[in-house]
Design a protein around this motif. Structure first.
Motif, PDB file in Angstrom:
ATOM      1  N   ASP A 137       8.573  -0.193   2.700  1.00  0.00           N
ATOM      2  CA  ASP A 137       9.174   0.490   1.556  1.00  0.00           C
ATOM      3  C   ASP A 137       8.517   1.865   1.382  1.00  0.00           C
ATOM      4  O   ASP A 137       7.292   1.961   1.271  1.00  0.00           O
ATOM      5  CB  ASP A 137       8.933  -0.381   0.313  1.00  0.00           C
ATOM      6  CG  ASP A 137       9.492   0.254  -0.949  1.00  0.00           C
ATOM      7  OD1 ASP A 137       9.632   1.499  -0.988  1.00  0.00           O
ATOM      8  OD2 ASP A 137       9.762  -0.496  -1.905  1.00  0.00           O
TER       9      ASP A 137
ATOM     10  N   SER B 280       3.963  -2.774   4.304  1.00  0.00           N
ATOM     11  CA  SER B 280       5.280  -2.587   3.715  1.00  0.00           C
ATOM     12  C   SER B 280       6.075  -1.537   4.467  1.00  0.00           C
ATOM     13  O   SER B 280       5.519  -0.585   5.010  1.00  0.00           O
ATOM     14  CB  SER B 280       5.118  -2.160   2.256  1.00  0.00           C
ATOM     15  OG  SER B 280       6.374  -1.862   1.712  1.00  0.00           O
TER      16      SER B 280
ATOM     17  N   VAL C 105       5.941   2.298  -1.460  1.00  0.00           N
ATOM     18  CA  VAL C 105       4.624   1.685  -1.216  1.00  0.00           C
ATOM     19  C   VAL C 105       3.850   2.540  -0.226  1.00  0.00           C
ATOM     20  O   VAL C 105       2.656   2.832  -0.421  1.00  0.00           O
ATOM     21  CB  VAL C 105       4.795   0.247  -0.678  1.00  0.00           C
ATOM     22  CG1 VAL C 105       3.430  -0.343  -0.341  1.00  0.00           C
ATOM     23  CG2 VAL C 105       5.532  -0.607  -1.699  1.00  0.00           C
TER      24      VAL C 105
ATOM     25  N   GLN D  56       0.251   4.349  -0.551  1.00  0.00           N
ATOM     26  CA  GLN D  56      -0.845   4.065   0.391  1.00  0.00           C
ATOM     27  C   GLN D  56      -1.464   5.366   0.898  1.00  0.00           C
ATOM     28  O   GLN D  56      -2.676   5.520   0.945  1.00  0.00           O
ATOM     29  CB  GLN D  56      -0.320   3.225   1.566  1.00  0.00           C
ATOM     30  CG  GLN D  56      -0.050   1.772   1.182  1.00  0.00           C
ATOM     31  CD  GLN D  56       0.647   0.989   2.285  1.00  0.00           C
ATOM     32  OE1 GLN D  56       1.424   1.542   3.069  1.00  0.00           O
ATOM     33  NE2 GLN D  56       0.372  -0.301   2.359  1.00  0.00           N
TER      34      GLN D  56
ATOM     35  N   SER E 260       3.676  -8.809   3.633  1.00  0.00           N
ATOM     36  CA  SER E 260       4.744  -7.804   3.708  1.00  0.00           C
ATOM     37  C   SER E 260       4.544  -6.728   2.640  1.00  0.00           C
ATOM     38  O   SER E 260       5.129  -5.659   2.715  1.00  0.00           O
ATOM     39  CB  SER E 260       6.111  -8.465   3.530  1.00  0.00           C
ATOM     40  OG  SER E 260       6.222  -8.979   2.221  1.00  0.00           O
ATOM     41  N   ARG E 261       3.695  -7.029   1.627  1.00  0.00           N
ATOM     42  CA  ARG E 261       3.434  -5.990   0.628  1.00  0.00           C
ATOM     43  C   ARG E 261       2.389  -5.003   1.136  1.00  0.00           C
ATOM     44  O   ARG E 261       2.363  -3.849   0.739  1.00  0.00           O
ATOM     45  CB  ARG E 261       2.953  -6.615  -0.689  1.00  0.00           C
ATOM     46  CG  ARG E 261       4.113  -7.169  -1.484  1.00  0.00           C
ATOM     47  CD  ARG E 261       3.698  -7.548  -2.881  1.00  0.00           C
ATOM     48  NE  ARG E 261       3.188  -6.416  -3.653  1.00  0.00           N
ATOM     49  CZ  ARG E 261       2.604  -6.564  -4.832  1.00  0.00           C
ATOM     50  NH1 ARG E 261       2.434  -7.760  -5.340  1.00  0.00           N
ATOM     51  NH2 ARG E 261       2.185  -5.513  -5.500  1.00  0.00           N
TER      52      ARG E 261
END
Lengths: 258, 555
Positions: free
Chosen positions: B8, B6, B11, B15, B2-3
């Motif tokens: 979010d 993501s 994040v 990226q 989930s990281r």
């Protein structure tokens, strides 16, 4: 402080090299070229002045208003100034554009002179061919199926057409000096571009279109024609020459058999 | 998991940032290889032979390999750097923070847009590894060259298909992003954050998203039509009667100019997609480090709206000599020159913001000042190219290459650098090293002028662009000293970028730990969310102890 000095140094260097004209246009060989250069020179002077003023001001503001412990001036701007520079730039920019429109109009909005010499230009990967109608003034019929570069018939001229007898095909563009020329530009495969620096003229050659292009060359000599629209891996080798000849030499050349 | 996948926005913003960082260095490396080849076309280079055993057999690069590198350099830089960092990278990270929203409106869609963008980049890079290699028709992919298939040259087969697919995928990613940005700005602003209290960065992201929405939709359609011409036998862009490599082409009725209209209907707004976020950002940075409100906030907003709107009406200036009607060229030139007016308004307002300020020359500020300097320089050559009369000579010469690299390339990249130095403390909790940053700025500023100003002179001399070497023409051979200088300047400037790369990764681990609001800024990304009471640029407010009033504090 270093930033202001750097901006000014760069401005001085750029201005110097633009003004010195070490690397420049070749001299023009026609009236259009002279008109082009005149308008370009006007643009160069005006943009040069704007360039210097803006960069000098930028550097000066940074020096003048660097943090010296005092508070800044609290201001959200000025509508009067906004109005002033908006209208000033609008008038200046539109004015400059209008001053140059005749240069464009002379090439593209003018009608071909009745005595203009018509020459067909055929571009293909990666060569130019030029066709002259000969003394009868008629271009012979062409047929795609007859196109054959190996036998020297890139246009696909139909030998059965009597008008074909005096059609002349060449790999370089020969024109008589001081005579209005009308080129008919065609491409057989992809987009190419016809460009002669000394004429100050550039025109895409688009497959499926016949694009007329008017010019006149007033100075005898040889000038290079580089293809100026990416046409594939041999783009940089697609070269021909414009050969401007005295009228008598040109007529002799036309009469010569292939 | 989930990281990585993501939802979010912070994040996802990072990226995008790192994807573009990779793309920028890849694109820059390609430009160095090209610049080297231009001045040593006959030199055997072991590295080239190792990288491309067939296209650079024996270490000598073929013309088609040069043209592929040129195509990939342009595509990578325009799409995966200039479109990606300022909007998708910084926008994703800071838009929600600046308007006091918890996240973007559609977090899952946001995640999907990033992964779609990555897929698009991988698809593009794959073109290097298929038979025939990468396409050679340039980032503008003009048909019929781009539509005919492998018969038009190596790279025009599978490589060109992958290029079109990559662009189509990128369009889809951008459309998802654009919808997300527009909805977020319209719907998720915190209490009190009226449109006229938005930081100019948010205005820029908003307008850029609208431009992306219409632009990428058209490019997507155009790309699909081009693909159909190639694989399904349609003739949208291929006229009848073509003879290519002695073969009759079985197409008829298409128009090569149609592609140019569709492409530039996207392509010109794309220029503003790349530069508007930079304009918004440097407006903010100049204000923060002059400790003064932005000069003429409303004028700045209207100017950006005018640029966005007019940006859709000027695409024809890329086609002055294309064979379209000479009368439309006149209409397009008037609109093009008019777009110079809001651009000039912005420049005046940036200078006005500096006027009377208390200027702090942080690295972020230096890059913002550099942006203004470059914007003026590149804008003036635009005034020349916007006139059909003058384009009669300059079209497709190095003058154009110099112009767009300065204004669309380097000015936008200066915006990215300025933003990186400004926002790094928020993104990574540490400060970038300022001494290293300033050195990087000074050398880069001089370097880019050394690369791109000589290209204007090449243009004066009529040197065409997109030539793998200049050996065939007498007049070009005489210009080689300029090319030699430019190549050396390019290597110098590229080497300087390693300072930035080092600074970035070193400071992430070792940089000075940042305070919550290191620049004493007013906007919500620094102060934390809350009810908004006034505009974003309250600096140097008289009668206050601090010289700034955060948006969350009453004036």
């Amino acid at each position: 402080m270093p930033i202001a000095i750097l901006v000014w140094l760069v401005t001085a260097a750029v201005t110097y090299f633009f003004a010195a004209q070490y690397w420049w246009f070749p001299p023009p060989i026609n009236q259009h070229g002279l008109a082009y250069d005149e308008h370009f020179h006007r643009m160069l002077v005006v943009s040069g002045v704007i360039f210097i003023l803006a960069q000098v001001a930028l550097g000066w503001l940074v020096v003048r208003f660097r943090d010296d412990g005092k508070r800044s001036t609290y201001s959200h701007g000025s509508n009067k100034l906004e109005l002033l520079w908006t209208s000033a730039t609008a008038v200046l920019f539109i004015g400059l554009l209008m001053l140059g429109q005749h240069v464009w109009a002379d090439v593209h909005l003018a009608k071909a002179a009745p005595n203009a010499l018509r020459i067909e230009v055929l571009a293909k990967q990666f060569a130019w061919s030029f066709r002259y109608a000969g003394p009868d003034g008629k271009f012979a019929r062409t047929d795609m199926k007859l196109m054959n570069d190996a036998s020297g018939n890139p246009f696909g001229i139909d030998a059965k057409d009597p008008a074909s007898r005096d059609d002349k095909t060449a790999g370089a563009l020969r024109v008589p000096v001081g005579v209005p020329i009308e080129l008919i530009l065609r491409s057989r495969d992809v987009i190419h571009n016809f460009f002669v620096r000394e004429l100050r003229i550039k025109q895409d050659v688009v497959p499926g279109m016949e694009i007329p292009l008017l010019f006149q060359a007033d100075k005898a000599g040889e000038y290079e024609i580089p293809c100026s629209e990416l046409c594939g891996l041999g783009h940089h080798q697609m070269r021909s020459r414009l050969i401007v000849m005295e009228r008598a030499d040109f007529d002799r050349w036309v009469r010569e058999s292939e | 998991m989930s990281r990585i996948f993501s939802r979010d926005h912070t994040v996802i913003g990072k990226q995008y940032f790192f994807l573009a960082l990779f793309a920028a260095f890849a694109g820059m490396l390609m430009s160095l290889i090209m610049r080297y080849h231009l001045i040593y076309p006959d030199k055997k280079v072991g590295l080239f032979a190792a990288l491309w055993p067939s296209a650079a057999a024996g270490g000598i690069m073929t013309p088609e390999l040069y043209l592929s590198l040129m195509t990939m350099h342009g595509t990578i830089m325009v799409f995966f750097v200039l479109t990606t960092v300022p909007q998708s990278g910084f926008g994703n990270y800071f838009l929600p923070l600046q308007i006091g929203a918890e996240d973007m409106a559609f977090p899952t869609l946001n995640m999907l847009s990033f992964w779609t963008t990555l897929l698009s980049l991988l698809t593009l890079l794959a073109a290097f590894f298929v038979e025939g290699g990468a396409p050679l028709s340039g980032w503008t992919a003009y048909p019929p060259l781009s539509a005919l298939g492998a018969i038009a040259g190596p790279g025009q087969g599978a490589g060109q298909n992958l290029w079109i697919l990559s662009i189509a995928i990128f369009c889809i990613a951008s459309l998802m992003g654009a919808i997300n940005f527009i909805v977020t700005i319209l719907d998720m602003r915190t209490t009190g954050m009226s449109l006229m209290r938005l930081p100019l960065t948010c205005w820029a992201w908003f307008l850029t998203a609208i431009l992306s929405l219409f632009g990428f939709a058209v490019l997507l359609a155009a790309g699909l039509l081009l693909l159909l011409d190639r694989v399904a036998g349609t003739s949208f862009f291929i006229p009848g009667g073509l003879l290519v490599s002695d073969q009759v082409i079985n197409h008829k009725g298409g128009s090569p100019l149609l592609w140019q209209h569709l492409f530039w209907f996207f392509g010109h707004p794309e220029v503003y997609i790349a530069i508007l976020p930079g304009m918004g950002l440097i407006s903010t940075v100049l204000s923060v480090f002059s400790r003064k409100p932005v000069f003429g906030y409303r004028a700045m907003v209207y100017a950006m709206c005018a640029i966005g709107f007019l940006g859709y009406l000027v695409w024809g200036h890329h086609m002055f000599i294309s064979g379209m009607s000479p009368y439309s060229a006149i209409a397009f030139s008037v609109l093009t020159i008019i777009i110079g007016v809001p651009s000039a308004i912005k420049t005046f307002n940036w200078l006005g913001t500096l006027w009377g300020g208390k200027i702090r020359l942080t690295t972020s500020m230096l890059f913002a000042i550099g942006f203004v300097s470059l914007f003026v320089t590149g804008g003036l050559s635009g005034l020349v190219l916007g006139q059909p009369a003058l384009d009669l000579y300059f079209h497709d010469t190095y003058f154009v290459v110099g112009h767009f690299h300065i204004i669309m390339g380097v000015a936008a990249v200066f915006g990215i650098f300025s933003g990186t130095f400004y926002w790094f403390p928020k993104m990574f909790g540490r400060m970038l090293n300022e001494s290293l940053g300033k050195l990087h700025f000074y050398l880069t500023y001089v370097g880019v002028f050394m690369i791109f100003i000589p290209m204007h002179f090449l243009g004066f001399a009529g040197n065409p662009r997109r030539y793998p070497d200049f050996k065939e023409f007498t007049f070009m051979e005489k210009l080689m000293p300029l090319h030699v200088f430019t190549t050396h300047a390019a290597f110098f400037t590229a080497a300087v970028q390693l300072l930035f790369l080092f600074n970035l990764f070193w400071s992430m681990k070792r940089g000075i730990v940042a305070a919550a609001n290191p620049w004493n800024a007013t906007t919500l990304e620094w102060t934390g969310p809350g009810e908004v009471h006034h505009g974003p640029y309250e600096y140097g407010v008289p009668g206050r102890e601090n010289d700034f009033v955060p948006q969350t504090e009453k004036a």
